[in-house]
Design a protein around this motif. Structure first.
Motif, PDB file in Angstrom:
ATOM      1  N   GLY A  25       0.788  -1.213   0.000  1.00 15.47           N
ATOM      2  CA  GLY A  25       0.000   0.000   0.000  1.00 15.47           C
ATOM      3  C   GLY A  25       0.826   1.271   0.000  1.00 15.47           C
ATOM      4  O   GLY A  25       0.366   2.309  -0.446  1.00 15.47           O
ATOM      5  N   GLN A  26       2.053   1.199   0.536  1.00 15.04           N
ATOM      6  CA  GLN A  26       2.933   2.370   0.593  1.00 15.04           C
ATOM      7  C   GLN A  26       2.224   3.552   1.247  1.00 15.04           C
ATOM      8  O   GLN A  26       2.380   4.692   0.827  1.00 15.04           O
ATOM      9  CB  GLN A  26       3.401   2.752  -0.819  1.00 15.04           C
ATOM     10  N   SER A  27       1.388   3.263   2.277  1.00 17.00           N
ATOM     11  CA  SER A  27       0.608   4.337   2.869  1.00 17.00           C
ATOM     12  C   SER A  27       1.283   4.969   4.072  1.00 17.00           C
ATOM     13  O   SER A  27       0.743   5.898   4.647  1.00 17.00           O
ATOM     14  CB  SER A  27      -0.782   3.820   3.259  1.00 17.00           C
ATOM     15  N   PHE A  28       2.425   4.442   4.490  1.00 17.08           N
ATOM     16  CA  PHE A  28       3.186   5.104   5.540  1.00 17.08           C
ATOM     17  C   PHE A  28       3.896   6.322   4.952  1.00 17.08           C
ATOM     18  O   PHE A  28       4.332   6.320   3.807  1.00 17.08           O
ATOM     19  CB  PHE A  28       4.244   4.163   6.129  1.00 17.08           C
ATOM     20  N   ARG A  29       4.021   7.351   5.772  1.00 19.18           N
ATOM     21  CA  ARG A  29       4.763   8.543   5.355  1.00 19.18           C
ATOM     22  C   ARG A  29       5.222   9.284   6.592  1.00 19.18           C
ATOM     23  O   ARG A  29       4.579   9.218   7.644  1.00 19.18           O
ATOM     24  CB  ARG A  29       3.895   9.451   4.477  1.00 19.18           C
ATOM     25  N   VAL A  30       6.332   9.984   6.486  1.00 18.55           N
ATOM     26  CA  VAL A  30       6.901  10.726   7.606  1.00 18.55           C
ATOM     27  C   VAL A  30       7.103  12.171   7.175  1.00 18.55           C
ATOM     28  O   VAL A  30       7.509  12.435   6.043  1.00 18.55           O
ATOM     29  CB  VAL A  30       8.257  10.117   8.053  1.00 18.55           C
ATOM     30  N   GLN A  31       6.806  13.111   8.078  1.00 20.15           N
ATOM     31  CA  GLN A  31       7.007  14.516   7.758  1.00 20.15           C
ATOM     32  C   GLN A  31       7.920  15.180   8.769  1.00 20.15           C
ATOM     33  O   GLN A  31       7.676  15.101   9.973  1.00 20.15           O
ATOM     34  CB  GLN A  31       5.663  15.261   7.737  1.00 20.15           C
ATOM     35  N   GLN A  78       9.254  13.833  15.545  1.00 18.96           N
ATOM     36  CA  GLN A  78       9.278  12.532  16.199  1.00 18.96           C
ATOM     37  C   GLN A  78       8.345  11.593  15.444  1.00 18.96           C
ATOM     38  O   GLN A  78       7.330  12.022  14.879  1.00 18.96           O
ATOM     39  CB  GLN A  78       8.861  12.652  17.664  1.00 18.96           C
ATOM     40  N   GLN A  79       8.696  10.297  15.442  1.00 19.41           N
ATOM     41  CA  GLN A  79       7.853   9.286  14.813  1.00 19.41           C
ATOM     42  C   GLN A  79       7.619   8.156  15.806  1.00 19.41           C
ATOM     43  O   GLN A  79       8.554   7.712  16.481  1.00 19.41           O
ATOM     44  CB  GLN A  79       8.502   8.716  13.546  1.00 19.41           C
ATOM     45  N   ILE A  80       6.361   7.716  15.912  1.00 18.16           N
ATOM     46  CA  ILE A  80       6.018   6.633  16.825  1.00 18.16           C
ATOM     47  C   ILE A  80       5.159   5.614  16.086  1.00 18.16           C
ATOM     48  O   ILE A  80       4.537   5.912  15.070  1.00 18.16           O
ATOM     49  CB  ILE A  80       5.261   7.142  18.062  1.00 18.16           C
ATOM     50  N   SER A  81       5.133   4.397  16.618  1.00 18.36           N
ATOM     51  CA  SER A  81       4.263   3.357  16.085  1.00 18.36           C
ATOM     52  C   SER A  81       3.100   3.135  17.045  1.00 18.36           C
ATOM     53  O   SER A  81       3.230   3.324  18.259  1.00 18.36           O
ATOM     54  CB  SER A  81       5.037   2.045  15.914  1.00 18.36           C
ATOM     55  N   GLY A  82       1.963   2.736  16.503  1.00 17.10           N
ATOM     56  CA  GLY A  82       0.825   2.312  17.306  1.00 17.10           C
ATOM     57  C   GLY A  82       0.589   0.837  17.055  1.00 17.10           C
ATOM     58  O   GLY A  82       0.409   0.422  15.908  1.00 17.10           O
ATOM     59  N   THR A 216       4.669  12.144  13.856  1.00 14.40           N
ATOM     60  CA  THR A 216       4.059  11.185  12.935  1.00 14.40           C
ATOM     61  C   THR A 216       3.723   9.895  13.668  1.00 14.40           C
ATOM     62  O   THR A 216       4.591   9.285  14.300  1.00 14.40           O
ATOM     63  CB  THR A 216       4.994  10.881  11.756  1.00 14.40           C
ATOM     64  N   LEU A 217       2.456   9.496  13.589  1.00 15.40           N
ATOM     65  CA  LEU A 217       2.001   8.212  14.129  1.00 15.40           C
ATOM     66  C   LEU A 217       1.762   7.255  12.970  1.00 15.40           C
ATOM     67  O   LEU A 217       0.991   7.558  12.051  1.00 15.40           O
ATOM     68  CB  LEU A 217       0.712   8.401  14.930  1.00 15.40           C
ATOM     69  N   SER A 218       2.436   6.093  12.995  1.00 15.50           N
ATOM     70  CA  SER A 218       2.236   5.039  11.999  1.00 15.50           C
ATOM     71  C   SER A 218       1.604   3.839  12.695  1.00 15.50           C
ATOM     72  O   SER A 218       2.181   3.288  13.634  1.00 15.50           O
ATOM     73  CB  SER A 218       3.568   4.641  11.351  1.00 15.50           C
ATOM     74  N   PHE A 262      -0.150   9.499  10.059  1.00 15.72           N
ATOM     75  CA  PHE A 262      -0.701  10.843  10.174  1.00 15.72           C
ATOM     76  C   PHE A 262       0.284  11.676  10.975  1.00 15.72           C
ATOM     77  O   PHE A 262       0.863  11.193  11.955  1.00 15.72           O
ATOM     78  CB  PHE A 262      -2.061  10.820  10.873  1.00 15.72           C
ATOM     79  N   THR A 263       0.488  12.920  10.556  1.00 16.59           N
ATOM     80  CA  THR A 263       1.424  13.803  11.258  1.00 16.59           C
ATOM     81  C   THR A 263       0.663  14.890  11.995  1.00 16.59           C
ATOM     82  O   THR A 263      -0.081  15.669  11.390  1.00 16.59           O
ATOM     83  CB  THR A 263       2.432  14.429  10.281  1.00 16.59           C
ATOM     84  N   TYR A 264       0.835  14.902  13.318  1.00 16.13           N
ATOM     85  CA  TYR A 264       0.247  15.933  14.169  1.00 16.13           C
ATOM     86  C   TYR A 264       1.189  17.134  14.204  1.00 16.13           C
ATOM     87  O   TYR A 264       2.416  16.985  14.125  1.00 16.13           O
ATOM     88  CB  TYR A 264       0.050  15.405  15.592  1.00 16.13           C
ATOM     89  N   TYR A 265       0.595  18.323  14.368  1.00 11.27           N
ATOM     90  CA  TYR A 265       1.385  19.554  14.330  1.00 11.27           C
ATOM     91  C   TYR A 265       0.997  20.463  15.492  1.00 11.27           C
ATOM     92  O   TYR A 265      -0.192  20.648  15.783  1.00 11.27           O
ATOM     93  CB  TYR A 265       1.147  20.291  13.016  1.00 11.27           C
TER      94      TYR A 265
END
Length: 542
Positions: A25-31, A78-82, A216-218, A262-265
């Motif tokens: 799906g390539q739906s992960f993304r980081v900002q 910062q990037q985290i996994s759920g 970013t939450l993945s 999704f990236t929170y700001y």
């Protein structure tokens, strides 16, 4: 037997389908942008500038307000996994969790530090191929100089398109950095590192006032519960001025599906101790472990040692985000102190290190030499067991039996370094990275940032031998509108879920030795059926 066999075949098939969907799906993304409208010069966004006055803005192209002077703060990412994972309780029991895990700042997190990084650190490639369980798998030495985001890879399509563009023609990807990292990711390492990589507490976050924060939450899915297509969010509990869209409450915001990012700001004002959690079925996800700590450092940390703190706080009143006219604003969070002590910015803070201020106090009264975030939490082992075994969860019968400081029960609270747990994938993961042992140099001050996200209990912490000075409550400096400090000394504090306090332990005149921070609730000094554990840690005056 037939039913069990069919279940196992169904489980394997579903896991394979999830992996295929995620990988294709390539739906992960980081900002993590290197510059923005608010911080326009990329070269200035990888360090905190001195605070000499509030940022001033003028109308720029398109009517947007752009900074014209004193561009304060920087960019942090910062990037985290759920997903899910396992942790180890003080009696050795392995406990299943719904949980968040680190996907950036891996070495810092494993060393008990926040995983929040500047763009120059975040946007870097790993030193070697990442495998499940990193950094626990390879050891910290392999990650000593890398705290970048997992999964980032050069955008080869953009790089090739730019390279093929004739000189003088507009580039198809004009903002592509030289290293090609623009948020494009390879989902494989995100899944390898993120799956079964849950932390308790969830990854620690720390930002400075005036920073722009990109989180970013993945969602990597719950591998032990493939029947649950659980969404996840990040809700910044009690954080002021939060945009509803980025506040993680799914009714007014968005929820992140498995295989998505999704990236929170946030543009950070208001120093203090906060916390965050998943807001999908909160009683369940909080009890299962989806809770973390967040603190915002004050501008006062960046005041030059030649400037009085009083004058710096006066200047802050010109910043509309934090202006505080205590004469007519009852919600004023940091009024000027009643007495101008003439305290200057501390040279020890200016030169870096562990010292700082808890708040913009204007008089130096919240200074500390070392700081320790302490998250109080509790686990109901029955709730966690049925949460893993596809049984109905007893919300009404929820009762904590493990009582945790930074995810650990005594005696694990005083073990230095991260605790690793071997999960169902056969790999060890740093499940509880934050120790709770407190070390105070003789004659110095320690700031304890204490938060409680317990679901079912009130929690009390008492200090023997060193009185607590409470300086902040729920991320607000204890000060009245006239500027009088309302700090108080006590031997214990009591918190409900959703509350935080800032406490200073002053070791001046305290003999060197070992002291205790513990709960006087005797039934909380236990690890389930085992006595002499629970909510307790040691304070060492060295």
């Amino acid at each position: 037997m037939v039913t069990n066999k069919r279940f196992r075949l169904w489980l394997v098939a579903l896991l394979g389908t999830l992996a295929s969907i995620t990988a294709s799906g390539q739906s992960f993304r980081v900002q993590c942008p290197t510059s923005t409208l608010t911080h326009p010069v990329a070269a200035n966004n990888n360090a905190e500038p001195k605070y000499t006055g509030p940022t001033t803005f003028t109308a720029g192209p398109g009517g947007y307000q752009v900074p014209s002077a004193n561009v304060n703060g920087a960019i942090k990412c910062q990037q985290i996994s759920g997903g899910d994972g396992y942790s180890t309780m003080g009696d050795g029991t392995q406990t299943y969790m719904f949980s968040f895990g680190p996907l950036s700042g891996l070495a810092d997190m494993a060393n008990g530090k926040p995983g929040t990084e500047f763009p120059s650190v975040f946007n870097t490639m790993p030193p070697s191929t990442l495998v499940p369980g990193d950094p626990a798998t390879k050891g910290l030495a392999s990650f000593a100089n890398w705290n970048g985001a997992v999964g980032q890879v050069p955008d080869l399509d953009c790089m090739a398109a730019n390279a093929a563009t004739p000189a003088g023609s507009p580039l198809p990807c004009p903002n592509l950095p030289a290293n090609g990292l623009d948020g494009h990711v390879d989902p494989r390492p995100i899944m390898d590192v993120g799956v079964m990589n849950g932390n308790i507490p969830a990854p620690l976050m720390a930002i400075d006032e005036d920073d722009e924060f990109f989180l970013t939450l993945s969602n990597v899915g719950m591998i032990m519960r493939p029947d649950l297509f659980e969404q996840h969010t990040v809700h910044f509990h009690g954080y002021p001025n939060a945009s509803a869209f980025y506040d993680g409450v799914p009714d007014a915001s968005v929820a992140i599906n498995i295989g998505g990012s999704f990236t929170y700001y946030y543009l950070a004002p208001d120093a203090g101790t906060y916390f965050w959690h998943c807001h999908i079925t909160p009683p369940e996800h909080l009890q299962m472990g989806m809770v973390g700590q967040l603190y915002v450092r004050p501008r006062q940390d960046r005041v030059p040692s030649t400037t009085t703190l009083y004058a710096a706080l006066q200047a802050q009143q010109l910043d509309l985000r934090t202006a505080c006219n205590s004469a007519n604003d009852i919600l004023c969070t940091n009024p000027l102190p009643a007495v101008n002590t003439g305290a200057l910015g501390a040279a020890t803070v200016e030169s870096g290190g562990t010292s700082g201020y808890a708040y913009n106090d204007g008089d130096g009264s919240t200074y500390y030499d070392v700081e320790y975030p302490l998250q109080i939490h509790g686990f109901d082992p029955n709730f966690h067991f049925v949460g893993m075994t596809f049984n109905p969860e007893g919300f009404a019968d929820m009762k904590d039996k493990y009582f945790l400081l930074n995810g650990r029960s005594y005696p694990d609270t005083v073990i230095p370094g991260p605790l690793a747990t071997q999960s169902a994938d056969g790999v060890k993961h740093f499940s509880q990275p934050l120790p709770s042992i407190i070390n105070i140099p003789a004659g110095k001050k320690a700031l304890l940032r204490i938060s409680d996200l317990d679901v079912s209990e009130y929690q009390t912490l008492a200090s023997l031998g060193i009185k607590m000075q409470v300086i902040g409550y729920n991320a607000k400096l204890l000060r009245d509108q006239a500027g009088n400090n309302m700090y108080y000394k006590t031997n214990s504090i009591t918190l409900a879920g959703g509350e935080s306090v800032d406490v200073i332990l002053d070791s001046t005149g305290v003999p060197a030795g070992t002291y205790y921070l513990y709960t006087p609730n005797l039934d909380h000094l236990a690890n389930d059926a085992e006595n002499f554990g629970g909510l307790m840690t040691e304070v060492h005056v060295n």
